[in-house]
Design an enzyme around this catalytic site. Structure first.
Site, PDB file in Angstrom:
ATOM      1  CB  ALA A 183       2.483  15.088 -25.072  1.00 25.83           C
ATOM      2  CE1 TYR A 184       7.126  13.341 -32.160  1.00 19.98           C
ATOM      3  CE2 TYR A 184       8.679  11.946 -30.975  1.00 19.98           C
ATOM      4  CZ  TYR A 184       8.162  12.425 -32.164  1.00 19.98           C
ATOM      5  OH  TYR A 184       8.679  11.973 -33.364  1.00 19.98           O
TER       6      TYR A 184
END
Length: 218
Positions: A98-99
């Protein structure tokens, strides 16, 4: 956490000009949580917040031209991809992925914005600061027995905050980048990006969807 509703008031109406906007807010590998607006935290903070704030300030930046926009990304963008079917990570969530996706979104945002700003007197460029000794990694779990070694290594290998900020300062103020548009830098030098970070079709689609998500139209 500043909500998008409160950001809507950040139009710069009380300021006569804005020379530089640096999009530097970031969250790193946090557990799955949502912003007050209901977005997955890393995508919401790292991409959508910057997207909205920049759009709200674009008119002022154009009136202040020549002016600059700086977007802080990360080399970890290489490990992300844009899944338009699950941008909010409701079907699957991996905090590292997600980062990386949010950092890829930063670069695609820069790519599309650069096209839209041609001839406006406003430039936008991105950067990757490297690994910096800040509390950004506060959500990363380090085993207790390994912490002394990790702390020792971090002092030797990670950048000091003032060093990590050098490329941001360079892009915000150096005459060498006057008129430079839509590039990414690392250590104050141009950085070659992999193709997915400059895919104009994906960048344009992400822009359109981001507009819908934050509730703005252009």
């Amino acid at each position: 956490m500043v909500t998008f509703e409160r950001l809507q008031g950040a139009t710069g109406q009380e300021e006569p000009r804005l020379d530089v906007l640096i999009n530097n807010a970031g969250v790193y590998q946090c557990p799955y949580t949502r912003t007050e607006d209901g977005f997955e935290m890393q995508f919401g903070v790292n991409h959508l917040g910057h997207f909205l704030l920049t759009n709200l300030l674009l008119d002022l930046l154009k009136r202040s031209a020549p002016s600059r926009i700086v977007v802080v990304s990360s080399k970890l963008y290489k490990h992300g991809d844009i899944n338009f079917e699950d941008l909010n990570s409701e079907q699957f969530y991996d905090k590292a992925f997600a980062y990386s996706r949010s950092k890829l979104a930063n670069l695609l945002f820069t790519c599309e914005l650069a096209c839209r700003l041609e001839g406006s007197g406003v430039t936008v460029n991105a950067l990757t600061p490297g690994i910096v000794r800040t509390n950004l990694g506060r959500h990363v779990h380090i085993p207790v027995l390994a912490k002394p070694l990790f702390n020792l290594l971090s002092w030797g290998l990670f950048k000091r905050p003032e060093d990590g900020a050098q490329t941001s300062v360079y892009l915000a103020s150096c005459p060498d980048v006057d008129g430079v548009q839509g590039k990414c830098f690392a250590d104050c030098k141009p950085l070659d990006l992999v193709g997915k970070a400059t895919d104009q079709e994906v960048a344009s689609k992400l822009w359109d969807i981001s507009e819908v998500m934050v509730g703005i139209t252009t």
